[in-house]
Write an enzyme that holds these catalytic residues in place. Structure first.
Site, PDB file in Angstrom:
ATOM      1  N   GLU A 233      23.619   4.964 -13.945  1.00  0.00           N
ATOM      2  CA  GLU A 233      24.529   4.253 -13.043  1.00  0.00           C
ATOM      3  C   GLU A 233      25.942   4.662 -13.433  1.00  0.00           C
ATOM      4  O   GLU A 233      26.489   4.174 -14.422  1.00  0.00           O
ATOM      5  CB  GLU A 233      24.334   2.733 -13.183  1.00  0.00           C
ATOM      6  CG  GLU A 233      22.988   2.232 -12.712  1.00  0.00           C
ATOM      7  CD  GLU A 233      22.846   2.237 -11.190  1.00  0.00           C
ATOM      8  OE1 GLU A 233      23.872   2.166 -10.481  1.00  0.00           O
ATOM      9  OE2 GLU A 233      21.705   2.327 -10.694  1.00  0.00           O
ATOM     10  N   CYS A 267      33.468  -0.230 -11.052  1.00  0.00           N
ATOM     11  CA  CYS A 267      32.949   1.075 -10.643  1.00  0.00           C
ATOM     12  C   CYS A 267      32.976   1.244  -9.132  1.00  0.00           C
ATOM     13  O   CYS A 267      33.049   2.365  -8.646  1.00  0.00           O
ATOM     14  CB  CYS A 267      31.534   1.251 -11.161  1.00  0.00           C
ATOM     15  SG  CYS A 267      30.447  -0.079 -10.644  1.00  0.00           S
TER      16      CYS A 267
END
Ligand code: NAD
Length: 480
Positions: A233, A267
């Site tokens: 991720e 993010c």
């Protein structure tokens, strides 16, 4: 004989900004004990998994105040943000898993292939064994515990390594997990890249990593040596496009919300803005008004502005303020590690701020005139984790969704696609590999085992040699 493994002794090391004696963690022993625990088959029991998910829920609920405290210390987060973007999200994932676990764990029957008639065909979801979950610092609770929910739901044992940069949260997680969980089942190991590498040298069965693309490549390379499956991720530069037909007032509010959640250290934050040239002046003005409206003239004193995680990241961000021209903001406080919400205009694609993931409260703004050309241009860059498009035009919205390569995103808003356990979270290319959240976490942490069950009655001769004169029957079965 030197077998290349560090002994379990005390050593001096810099930790939490001071030299201390720390116990060199015997990771080999931890993993060996977890393998033994896994081999008892205790984690295969759905009741056990449910009870552990409930324990995790208890851990979060009973210690909410402690979590608020450490998140304030690490990132200057308000209780509202800590609850909304970390604790509540994990609790929601736990409840979703508890609600659906019975159906997820069921073997799934699929249609049988004629060639093996008579038979029944199934897919079993089975745990890998010992999973290693590596967390990032920016949402230090959310990003370690959300994958953990998936790992527990599938029956894996887990080594959990929170980021060393969110030190207070990392300390708290270690302390609490010892109290709530059997460490042969789930163990929090604190430490930096060095300890992480030691763990990766061991006999792991799965690696789930959240962090930068740079480290993601190191992890994948390391895992490849032992063919350990990985989920990565990662991050990247997530574009946000505001078209000429967008509702500008609401779009301005939602863009600032996305940029300022966790002070831009997210993010999926909109990294930079591309505004249609016809409405650019007006929109930039609206963004400024929105910032003033919320944070006032002394934004650095505002309680909802968090802090940058450490000196290095602070200095990295301050450097960006020399790119283009500061249209609004640009105040910094080195003592508190705070930067005010900042709008940068007259920015070029070649500027540093446009070539690195920003991860802070700085929003560079560029203009565009043609959406399709802009999408073509963006598709030449590394594929981002998220992308956002603001427009009232449904046809253009669909064009954006279909044509721009990215992990996921939103139309007319920012960030919220991350928070629904029904939606997979994951990047593409440079922004990641694999997905998680809800059922996707369950699928990520489980191996899909294909099983065909045959009875003893009817043992057709067709499958056995001699094959002479049998081809026509095979063709008939395959209808070929
Ligand atoms: P990072 O890559 O520096 O560190 C992440 C983790 O990896 C930490 O726990 C660290 O100790 C460990 N690590 C560092 N070097 C290592 C090495 N050589 N070997 C093994 N382990 C190592 O990332 P970060 O600074 O903590 O997080 C910021 C990045 O993470 C940003 O790029 C951001 O976009 C990304 N991110 C992605 C998501 C997502 O869900 N996709 C979420 C949050 C952050």
């Amino acid at each position: 004989m030197n077998i290349g493994r560090k002994p379990n002794i005390y050593t001096k090391k810099r930790w939490n900004n001071r030299m201390v004696n720390i116990d060199v963690i015997d990771v080999a022993k931890i993993i060996k004990n977890q393998k033994l625990f896994f081999s008892t088959h205790k984690t295969l029991d759905t009741k056990f998994r449910k009870s552990q998910l409930k324990t995790l829920k208890r851990l979060l609920k009973e210690n909410e105040e402690l979590f608020f405290d450490v998140l304030k210390k690490d990132l200057g987060k308000s209780e509202y943000e800590s609850f909304g973007s970390e604790i509540a999200q994990v609790l929601d994932e736990i409840d979703f898993a508890l609600k659906n676990l019975n159906s997820w764990v069921e073997k799934k029957r699929v249609s049988a292939a004629w060639v093996s008639f008579p038979s029944r065909h199934y897919v079993y979801s089975v745990p890998y064994g010992v999973a290693y979950i590596i967390g990032a610092w920016n949402f230090p609770v959310l990003l370690t515990l959300t994958p953990l929910v998936g790992a527990i739901a599938t029956g894996n044992c887990v080594i959990l390594k929170p980021s060393e940069l969110a030190q207070h949260t990392s300390n708290l997680l270690e302390k609490l997990f010892v109290k709530y969980f059997d460490e042969d089942y789930i163990k929090v190991v604190q430490g930096d890249a060095e300890i992480s590498q030691q763990i990766l040298n061991e006999d792991l069965d799965y690696v789930f990593f959240t962090g930068s693309s740079r480290v993601g490549k190191i992890i994948m390379k390391k895992a490849a040596e032992r063919l350990i499956p990985v989920t990565l991720e990662l991050g990247g530069k997530s574009p946000c496009i505001v078209d000429e037909d967008a509702n500008l007032e609401i779009s301005a509010k939602r863009v600032i919300f996305g940029k300022m959640l966790n002070t831009g250290q997210a993010c999926v934050a909109p990294d930079y803005l591309l505004v249609h040239e016809k409405i650019a002046d007006k929109f930039v003005q609206l963004l400024k008004e929105r910032i003033l409206n919320i944070y006032g003239n002394e934004p650095l004193q505002h309680e909802d502005i968090g802090k940058i995680i450490n000196d290095n990241h602070f200095l990295r961000l301050v450097k960006y303020l020399t790119n283009g021209e500061v249209f609004h903001g640009g105040q910094v406080d080195k003592e508190q590690l705070k930067i005010s919400p900042t709008l940068l205009v007259n920015v070029n694609w070649s500027d540093e701020v446009m070539n690195e993931e920003i991860f802070g409260p700085i929003l560079p703004i560029l203009t565009f005139s043609n959406l399709n050309d802009t999408i073509d241009l963006l598709n030449k860059f590394e594929k981002p984790l998220a992308a956002y498009y603001f427009s009232a035009n449904k046809k253009k919205q669909e064009g954006f969704i279909k044509n721009l390569q990215c992990g996921g995103g939103m139309i007319n808003d920012t960030m919220f696609h991350f928070g629904n356990p029904e939606l997979p979270v994951g990047g593409i290319g440079n922004s990641g590999l694999g997905q998680y959240h809800g059922k996707y976490s369950f699928d990520t942490f489980s191996h899909k085992k294909s099983i065909v069950k045959k009875p003893y009655y009817l043992d057709l001769d067709l499958r056995y040699p001699p094959f002479k004169n049998k081809l026509k029957y095979l063709r008939a079965i395959f209808k070929l």
